[in-house]
Design a protein around this motif. Structure first.
Motif, short mmCIF file in Angstrom:
data_model
loop_
_atom_site.label_atom_id
_atom_site.label_comp_id
_atom_site.label_asym_id
_atom_site.label_seq_id
_atom_site.Cartn_x
_atom_site.Cartn_y
_atom_site.Cartn_z
N VAL A 12 0.82 -1.21 0.00
CA VAL A 12 0.00 0.00 0.00
C VAL A 12 0.86 1.26 0.00
N VAL A 13 1.98 1.24 0.73
CA VAL A 13 2.85 2.42 0.82
C VAL A 13 4.27 2.05 0.42
N SER A 14 4.85 2.87 -0.43
CA SER A 14 6.28 2.78 -0.76
C SER A 14 6.98 3.95 -0.09
N ILE A 15 7.97 3.64 0.73
CA ILE A 15 8.75 4.69 1.41
C ILE A 15 10.01 4.95 0.59
N SER A 16 10.19 6.19 0.19
CA SER A 16 11.36 6.56 -0.60
C SER A 16 12.41 7.20 0.30
N CYS A 17 13.59 6.60 0.32
CA CYS A 17 14.68 7.12 1.13
C CYS A 17 15.95 7.19 0.29
N ILE A 18 16.50 8.38 0.12
CA ILE A 18 17.77 8.53 -0.56
C ILE A 18 18.82 8.95 0.47
N THR A 19 20.03 8.45 0.27
CA THR A 19 21.04 8.67 1.29
C THR A 19 22.43 8.75 0.68
N TYR A 20 23.28 9.52 1.35
CA TYR A 20 24.69 9.60 0.98
C TYR A 20 25.47 10.04 2.21
N ASN A 21 26.40 9.21 2.64
CA ASN A 21 27.24 9.50 3.81
C ASN A 21 26.41 9.91 5.03
N HIS A 22 25.43 9.09 5.34
CA HIS A 22 24.56 9.34 6.48
C HIS A 22 24.78 8.31 7.58
N ALA A 23 25.98 7.78 7.68
CA ALA A 23 26.26 6.73 8.66
C ALA A 23 25.85 7.09 10.09
N PRO A 24 26.02 8.36 10.53
CA PRO A 24 25.62 8.67 11.90
C PRO A 24 24.10 8.68 12.10
N TYR A 25 23.34 8.71 11.02
CA TYR A 25 21.90 8.91 11.12
C TYR A 25 21.05 7.76 10.57
N ILE A 26 21.59 6.96 9.66
CA ILE A 26 20.77 6.05 8.86
C ILE A 26 20.07 4.98 9.70
N ARG A 27 20.67 4.53 10.78
CA ARG A 27 20.00 3.54 11.63
C ARG A 27 18.71 4.10 12.20
N GLN A 28 18.76 5.35 12.63
CA GLN A 28 17.57 5.97 13.20
C GLN A 28 16.46 6.08 12.15
N PHE A 93 10.77 6.65 -7.15
CA PHE A 93 9.36 6.76 -7.53
C PHE A 93 8.99 5.79 -8.66
N PRO A 94 9.83 5.63 -9.70
CA PRO A 94 9.43 4.74 -10.80
C PRO A 94 9.28 3.27 -10.37
N ARG A 95 9.98 2.85 -9.32
CA ARG A 95 9.90 1.44 -8.92
C ARG A 95 8.94 1.23 -7.74
N ALA A 96 8.22 2.27 -7.35
CA ALA A 96 7.29 2.15 -6.23
C ALA A 96 6.08 1.30 -6.60
N LYS A 97 5.75 0.36 -5.75
CA LYS A 97 4.59 -0.52 -5.98
C LYS A 97 3.36 -0.05 -5.21
N GLY A 98 3.54 0.87 -4.29
CA GLY A 98 2.44 1.29 -3.44
C GLY A 98 1.46 2.24 -4.09
N LYS A 99 0.26 2.29 -3.55
CA LYS A 99 -0.75 3.26 -3.95
C LYS A 99 -0.34 4.65 -3.46
N TYR A 100 0.42 4.68 -2.36
CA TYR A 100 0.89 5.92 -1.76
C TYR A 100 2.41 5.88 -1.64
N ILE A 101 3.01 7.07 -1.61
CA ILE A 101 4.46 7.19 -1.43
C ILE A 101 4.73 8.12 -0.25
N ALA A 102 5.61 7.69 0.63
CA ALA A 102 6.10 8.52 1.73
C ALA A 102 7.58 8.80 1.49
N ILE A 103 8.06 9.92 2.02
CA ILE A 103 9.45 10.32 1.80
C ILE A 103 10.14 10.56 3.14
#
Length: 310
Positions: A12-28, A93-103
């Motif tokens: 139902v929801v595809s969560i879009s997350c882009i990241t670069y050098n976010h090692a201190p934050y990505i786990r959270q 976004f192009p590979r999202a399968k959900g009816k909704y997208i969260a960012i």
């Protein structure tokens, strides 16, 4: 939405997350996704732009643990630094399968385990709305701020969103159909926009209404290395993005940009005229074409002021 109303295997929801050098934050960020309590399936589409600080190793750890949820893409070369098309609209976004997208980008995070459920419930029961957003806690480099953006539970018209910038991206949920609107696809002609989120919000307003929730659902980091700092160093790309958007949206939006950005842009371009030749000459030229009366008034005023000071 109940489980009976939708296929249990449907995302139902595809969560879009882009990241670069976010090692201190990505786990959270990843923990904020995994903790979501929903009566529907969701996926996490995460893209790492060739991080060099171990961010990709952390993503692989979570992808191994949650293979049905975490769906990563890894670059072998940094696409942003190579000037190639980048961002959620290119990678996720192009590979999202959900009816909704969260960012939610890799340096932000969600704090409410019911964030997705509440927002999906709202859009399911309000088909005339295309997007919903909420409130955040703001993080600065110096530490956590107790301030949050002032919101009330109501519809937010597009002009207010464009002029006051009330929406923080990690709180957003929108219908995937927004991505396919004529407005959004036309705006993709902008090569690597500085603020692709504003384009997204305006596209959502062409599909339906936008609703703001007075609920804190995320933490939002304002880092020294963020986009706002990049714009202050060289605002030309930001200016070109706003020209494109305001020309599509109409005279009222262009008038706002003329009145609120021309002076700052022109003074920056003149001050740095030799810093990046010939780009800043083109910056001045485009500014004058965009707002000739305003620019001439500013230049004449500056010359007059200097002559009067002797």
């Amino acid at each position: 939405m109940t489980e009976k109303e939708q296929n249990k295997n449907e995302i139902v929801v595809s969560i879009s997350c882009i990241t670069y050098n976010h090692a201190p934050y990505i786990r959270q960020a990843l923990d904020g996704f995994i903790m979501q309590q929903t009566n529907f399936r969701f996926e996490v589409l995460i893209h790492d732009d060739c991080s060099t600080d171990g961010t990709d190793d952390i993503i692989r750890e979570y992808a191994t643990k949650y293979p049905d949820i975490i769906k990563p893409l890894y670059e072998e070369e940094n696409q942003y630094q190579n000037g190639k098309p980048h961002g959620s609209a290119v990678w996720n976004f192009p590979r999202a399968k959900g009816k909704y997208i969260a960012i939610c980008e890799g340096d932000d995070y969600w704090t409410d385990p019911l964030k997705l459920q509440k927002q999906v419930d709202f859009l399911e029961s309000h088909p005339d709305f295309s997007m919903v957003f909420a409130n955040v806690r703001l993080h600065y480099d110096s530490g956590l701020s107790n301030e949050s953006l002032p919101l009330v539970n109501r519809e937010y018209p597009p002009y207010e969103i464009y002029t006051e910038w009330r929406i923080t991206t990690p709180t957003v949920l929108f219908r995937k159909d927004v991505y396919n609107t004529e407005f959004y696809q036309s705006c993709r002609k902008i090569k690597n926009p500085v603020f692709g989120d504003l384009t997204l919000f305006m596209a959502a307003s062409t599909l339906g209404k936008i609703y703001g929730m007075n609920a804190i659902v995320a933490g939002y980091r304002r880092l020294i290395s963020g986009a706002t700092t990049t714009i202050r160093r060289n605002p030309y790309r930001h200016f070109k993005n706003r020209i494109f958007l305001s020309n599509m949206l109409g005279p009222k939006y262009k008038e706002f940009d003329v009145n609120h950005f021309t002076a700052a842009y022109l003074l920056w371009a003149i001050k740095h005229i030799w810093y990046k030749f010939p780009e800043n000459w083109l910056f001045c030229y485009d500014l004058i074409r965009f707002s000739p009366k305003k620019c001439i008034s500013i230049i004449v005023g500056a010359i007059t002021s200097k002559l009067l000071r002797g």
